[in-house]
Design an enzyme around this catalytic site. Sequence first.
Site, PDB file in Angstrom:
ATOM      1  N   HIS A  76       0.830  -1.207   0.000  1.00  0.00           N
ATOM      2  CA  HIS A  76       0.000   0.000   0.000  1.00  0.00           C
ATOM      3  C   HIS A  76       0.867   1.261   0.000  1.00  0.00           C
ATOM      4  O   HIS A  76       0.668   2.169  -0.827  1.00  0.00           O
ATOM      5  CB  HIS A  76      -0.901  -0.009   1.236  1.00  0.00           C
ATOM      6  CG  HIS A  76      -1.847   1.145   1.322  1.00  0.00           C
ATOM      7  ND1 HIS A  76      -3.185   1.045   1.018  1.00  0.00           N
ATOM      8  CD2 HIS A  76      -1.651   2.446   1.675  1.00  0.00           C
ATOM      9  CE1 HIS A  76      -3.772   2.224   1.161  1.00  0.00           C
ATOM     10  NE2 HIS A  76      -2.859   3.091   1.567  1.00  0.00           N
ATOM     11  N   GLU A  77       1.847   1.301   0.893  1.00  0.00           N
ATOM     12  CA  GLU A  77       2.699   2.492   0.999  1.00  0.00           C
ATOM     13  C   GLU A  77       3.609   2.655  -0.217  1.00  0.00           C
ATOM     14  O   GLU A  77       3.820   3.772  -0.701  1.00  0.00           O
ATOM     15  CB  GLU A  77       3.532   2.445   2.281  1.00  0.00           C
ATOM     16  CG  GLU A  77       2.723   2.361   3.567  1.00  0.00           C
ATOM     17  CD  GLU A  77       1.681   3.463   3.695  1.00  0.00           C
ATOM     18  OE1 GLU A  77       1.860   4.546   3.095  1.00  0.00           O
ATOM     19  OE2 GLU A  77       0.668   3.242   4.381  1.00  0.00           O
ATOM     20  N   HIS A  93       1.765   4.263  -3.070  1.00  0.00           N
ATOM     21  CA  HIS A  93       1.772   5.728  -3.014  1.00  0.00           C
ATOM     22  C   HIS A  93       3.091   6.281  -3.547  1.00  0.00           C
ATOM     23  O   HIS A  93       3.116   7.205  -4.365  1.00  0.00           O
ATOM     24  CB  HIS A  93       1.601   6.202  -1.560  1.00  0.00           C
ATOM     25  CG  HIS A  93       0.228   6.031  -1.007  1.00  0.00           C
ATOM     26  ND1 HIS A  93      -0.899   6.521  -1.635  1.00  0.00           N
ATOM     27  CD2 HIS A  93      -0.207   5.426   0.127  1.00  0.00           C
ATOM     28  CE1 HIS A  93      -1.966   6.228  -0.907  1.00  0.00           C
ATOM     29  NE2 HIS A  93      -1.574   5.559   0.162  1.00  0.00           N
ATOM     30  N   ASP A 110      -7.053   8.152   2.513  1.00  0.00           N
ATOM     31  CA  ASP A 110      -6.690   8.514   1.136  1.00  0.00           C
ATOM     32  C   ASP A 110      -7.930   8.929   0.339  1.00  0.00           C
ATOM     33  O   ASP A 110      -7.897   9.917  -0.411  1.00  0.00           O
ATOM     34  CB  ASP A 110      -6.011   7.340   0.427  1.00  0.00           C
ATOM     35  CG  ASP A 110      -4.772   6.855   1.147  1.00  0.00           C
ATOM     36  OD1 ASP A 110      -4.093   7.692   1.767  1.00  0.00           O
ATOM     37  OD2 ASP A 110      -4.485   5.646   1.094  1.00  0.00           O
TER      38      ASP A 110
END
Length: 301
Positions: A71-72, A75, A148
């Site tokens: 997930h990170e 980004h 988000d």
Amino acid sequence: MDLAAVALATSGAVGADLANMINEAAILAVKHGRRAICQKDLFDAMEVVLMGKEKKNKILSKEERKIVSYHEVGHALTSALQKDAEPVQKITIIPRTSGALGYVLQTPEEEKFLLSKNEILSRLVVCMGGRAAEEVVFDSITTGASNDIQQATNLARAMVTQYGMSDKFGMMCLATVENQYLDNRAGLICGEDTAAQIDKEVLAIINHAYDEAIRLLTENREVLDHIAEYLYEHETITGKEFMKIFRELKGIPEPEDEAEKKTFFEQAEEARQELEEGKTAAESQNMDDVLLRNTQDHEEQ
């Protein structure tokens, strides 16, 4: 102490935040037995004020840890793949007391007071990068993208109602900020039918950003996997480490002036390493002194 770098890293912070950062940095300095604040203290204090303290006793399962890693990196990778996005300074999957299971820290290379439409669209793609990574890799989605989605919705709605950046409505003011010094929320100044059309336009902008994030991550799946595995193993990586791995995998040469430029976070990391090395050296010296005294006492006996 590089105050210019500190100012750039904390752009957008209000006076109360800055005061809290200085107070927190002073506390950290005292805890470590220092009489003055150093760059590392300010960096750690900034993270505490903005993101909360590290919560290392919050243990994630291997599966959740893997999901957070992807997930990170989703980004960070969507940011690196767009020319109008802000550079990544740090990626971590250490949970914070704010509730975040991880985060990507981005700061502008220079202080800015205006945003272009392309820059806002890039931000939207980066916001969607975490959820897109989950779908690309696991063919499933989690609740981790709630913040988000909220940020993306606020940005897209402002584009339509305040910034005149919608193809459908053009340069029409559809909302005004009533309480600038309180909640700073914008209230709609249109009828119900127009409000419904605004919702559709906002959704279309967000969906387009999500589709773009899916495309970028799908085309760069190998890079996504490699960096996510690296983050899973190391928990925290700097923006410099991230970009080095990214360029190696993409076959992009390192910029010639990259070694000379150091961000606030890189300076803080260097200060952290120097302090740890100094602490290790001091502990080693203390151990040598103890052994010497023990030897002398034994010889006297």
